[in-house]
Scaffold this motif. Sequence first.
Motif, PDB file in Angstrom:
ATOM      1  N   PHE C 134       4.513  40.396  14.550  1.00 43.12           N
ATOM      2  CA  PHE C 134       4.881  39.384  13.550  1.00 43.12           C
ATOM      3  C   PHE C 134       4.368  39.802  12.179  1.00 43.12           C
ATOM      4  CE2 PHE C 134       4.784  35.963  17.078  1.00 43.12           C
ATOM      5  CZ  PHE C 134       6.041  36.354  17.487  1.00 43.12           C
ATOM      6  N   GLU C 137       6.626  42.125  10.651  1.00 46.05           N
ATOM      7  CA  GLU C 137       7.831  41.471  10.145  1.00 46.05           C
ATOM      8  C   GLU C 137       7.531  40.761   8.826  1.00 46.05           C
ATOM      9  OE1 GLU C 137      10.672  41.991  11.359  1.00 46.05           O
ATOM     10  OE2 GLU C 137      12.007  40.429  10.657  1.00 46.05           O
ATOM     11  N   GLU C 138       6.326  40.241   8.717  1.00 46.94           N
ATOM     12  CA  GLU C 138       5.943  39.593   7.460  1.00 46.94           C
ATOM     13  C   GLU C 138       5.883  40.595   6.320  1.00 46.94           C
ATOM     14  OE1 GLU C 138       2.362  37.419   8.514  1.00 46.94           O
ATOM     15  OE2 GLU C 138       3.470  35.520   8.574  1.00 46.94           O
ATOM     16  N   LEU C 165       9.442  31.869  -0.022  1.00 48.17           N
ATOM     17  CA  LEU C 165       9.241  32.420   1.315  1.00 48.17           C
ATOM     18  C   LEU C 165      10.419  32.106   2.219  1.00 48.17           C
ATOM     19  CD1 LEU C 165       7.337  33.761   3.424  1.00 48.17           C
ATOM     20  CD2 LEU C 165       6.529  31.445   3.950  1.00 48.17           C
ATOM     21  N   LEU C 166      10.836  30.867   2.186  1.00 45.21           N
ATOM     22  CA  LEU C 166      11.943  30.457   3.052  1.00 45.21           C
ATOM     23  C   LEU C 166      13.205  31.235   2.723  1.00 45.21           C
ATOM     24  CD1 LEU C 166      13.161  28.698   5.204  1.00 45.21           C
ATOM     25  CD2 LEU C 166      13.375  26.837   3.533  1.00 45.21           C
ATOM     26  N   HIS C 169      13.042  34.633   4.195  1.00 43.17           N
ATOM     27  CA  HIS C 169      13.347  34.589   5.633  1.00 43.17           C
ATOM     28  C   HIS C 169      14.837  34.420   5.869  1.00 43.17           C
ATOM     29  CE1 HIS C 169       9.519  34.838   7.764  1.00 43.17           C
ATOM     30  NE2 HIS C 169       8.956  34.188   6.745  1.00 43.17           N
ATOM     31  N   MET C 172      16.587  37.680   5.492  1.00 37.21           N
ATOM     32  CA  MET C 172      16.372  38.603   6.602  1.00 37.21           C
ATOM     33  C   MET C 172      17.124  38.182   7.854  1.00 37.21           C
ATOM     34  SD  MET C 172      12.482  39.780   6.263  1.00 37.21           S
ATOM     35  CE  MET C 172      12.768  40.951   7.570  1.00 37.21           C
TER      36      MET C 172
END
Lengths: 209, 209, 209, 209
Positions: C134, C137-138, C165-166, C169, C172
């Motif tokens: 994780f 991935e971050e 941040l959202l 995501h 991605m």
Amino acid sequence: MSISKKEIESSVKDKELIEIRRKEIVNAAVDLFVRKGFHRTTIREIAQKFGMSVGTLYEYIRTKEDILILVCDYINSTVRMRVKPSVEITKDSAQSLINAIEIYYRIIDELQDYIIFLYQETKSLSHENRKYIFKSEEDMTAIFEDILKHGVEQKSFKIEEKNILLTAHNIMVQGQMWAFRRWALQKNYTLERYIETQSKSILEQITTH
Amino acid sequence: MSISKKEIESSVKDKELIEIRRKEIVNAAVDLFVRKGFHRTTIREIAQKFGMSVGTLYEYIRTKEDILILVCDYINSTVRMRVKPSVEITKDSAQSLINAIEIYYRIIDELQDYIIFLYQETKSLSHENRKYIFKSEEDMTAIFEDILKHGVEQKSFKIEEKNILLTAHNIMVQGQMWAFRRWALQKNYTLERYIETQSKSILEQITTH
Amino acid sequence: MSISKKEIESSVKDKELIEIRRKEIVNAAVDLFVRKGFHRTTIREIAQKFGMSVGTLYEYIRTKEDILILVCDYINSTVRMRVKPSVEITKDSAQSLINAIEIYYRIIDELQDYIIFLYQETKSLSHENRKYIFKSEEDMTAIFEDILKHGVEQKSFKIEEKNILLTAHNIMVQGQMWAFRRWALQKNYTLERYIETQSKSILEQITTH
Amino acid sequence: MSISKKEIESSVKDKELIEIRRKEIVNAAVDLFVRKGFHRTTIREIAQKFGMSVGTLYEYIRTKEDILILVCDYINSTVRMRVKPSVEITKDSAQSLINAIEIYYRIIDELQDYIIFLYQETKSLSHENRKYIFKSEEDMTAIFEDILKHGVEQKSFKIEEKNILLTAHNIMVQGQMWAFRRWALQKNYTLERYIETQSKSILEQITTH
DNA sequence: TATGAATGAGACTTCATTCAT
DNA sequence: TATGAATGAAGTCTCATTCAT
């Protein structure tokens, strides 16, 4: 024909019904056993095939081996029942023997899958039940013994007393091998030729020259 | 003797070790199979008997049937390897045949449990593997065919060309029945007498008078 | 690229050799894992594929899961290593983002089997190792965050601080779904169209009107 | 709700009983699968958990994969059955969409473990069964497609015809990522905020300005 | 009598890991 | 360091038999 002289326990009282149901069981089982072998056939398949529930099936037998007994017994009886009435002991002993051989060998040809089955699955029987099957085979052998004995008495055949039994076994096994050696024999001979050749050579040995 | 000409896969690389281990497997399995039958013998029992883990056993075979192939092959080879070197084709064809019969029948007597096993468990093999075993039996039959052919060429035997194969099969089956009909034969005859009587009657049929 | 920052124990001392061997292991494993899944791939297959013995393999890892970590790590690194150098933060934030999206989505397309693998097998990792993935991935997400932040600073984008941040995501995942929803998407859109449409709609949301 | 439209064989005749038992099986399996994964869950555990013997379990399924199908199917059905009745297509298309998103995302939150499970274990299904699950997901997608289409017809939304499908997929995946990216999202956003933000940005893209 | 669901021991086979060489 | 044979626990699935209805 009564299918089973051997006592197999059943929780059902009605003797006649037992007889009927067991015939159904055998009918269903014999094909499956012959096709797939005893071990690979399941109780479920048998029950399904004769259209009854597993529970009901178990009302008429105690174990799976019981079905095997029933089936072996059935095959033996069938062979015997079809040979016996056709066999005659006439004055012409040689002809009697030739006839008996032909009858027996033809039945083997017809029931060859069953014969092979007997050879292969007898071992799955308990000792006691196996003896029972052997007894049945001895009964069959006796048919040929009788013909031979009669021929000896009549001076048509010349066989030492002690060897009559052996000759009878030879005759039977030479018939049965038509089935269990079919992979070699049936591609090289026709049934007719096989019967003729074997008959002739058997007679050759036992006929006084 | 190489135990297996048939290719059976193994995850072990060392060919020699495979040979050794497979002999151990066969040794362990043959007794169990003969005593209890193929289906009733478990992999665990075999592994236990040859003192190795189940996992190790499976390094040398792929399926349980592979063990059966190994065992059938072993029995066949054993019989053939013991008969072949002793059999001679001499000028005296009759004597050659008598000798070969005696050798073969004595081995059958010795290995009777194995012979019976072959009769009964061949059916558990897949079609392809069954053919392989039949082939092996044909090889054995060829030994007797050769003797017979030679005798015919030498005018010692009188057999129609077409019937030589059948005669060879008769000889073999009459030997094998000593095993699979032992319940009847071995209580009535000694091996010696059996061999003598069968030899004589076989010769009777094929000898020119 | 160092394959593994994560400490995996090895009984081998030579650090360089460890690195070399582990690359071989990963090369061998990644294909097998992707094709057959982690559970269905055996250690033996992996060893065989990279041409070494099982024993040797175990000199460089401790458990099968270690290989999974190595592989996950490798996939992540590969993606990151290929995206990072191509991504530039220029004055034209919109263009920067469009470029980054295109690069990332194209790599996903190229490595789609690997992406799907990551989605599916991460769960086979222990808790600790999962966290490690994780984290990786971050790191990847941070690349997009940076572009977005820069654009916000430049007033090219209008996103609430908290939502950056959202959005990253979203970008991605909208790329990754090209792989894991390929059964629906790839029969309806070309990659080019997909990239274009998704880019446009992402920009739409974040561009000041 | 009927658990399985897909035909899975059973040796039990009573259809109703099959339905009951399979629900029990699914209930037992779903937790174990979600907690430990498909591969690490044993048949015995499942049987134990729903308080029946392994044999009984196998009366209702044929292979372990059948249980996986049942479980995947159950999860999909559950989601769909809970979303569908709550979704309305009203005149206010924007509001309809916002509502649908909220409903869907809330269910994902509730069933997040299940959603993740679907993402990860679908791969353990055979090709045919995987297709079946994809079909199920397409049905779900269609719900959002319908809302979008309606909105386009009503001129509330402005989406190219060809992109409606893609938008529907985006909506769904942005919901599902709440589950499978929870390690990043759920520590930074509340569900309410997440729903609100995502809804808003989705609407932004598709609303005519 | 008839049914068929339930049982559970036991079968075969796989495979991650170890260890003697 | 490298090898690969050995291990054995554990997994899935089958099926003869029972028993409540």
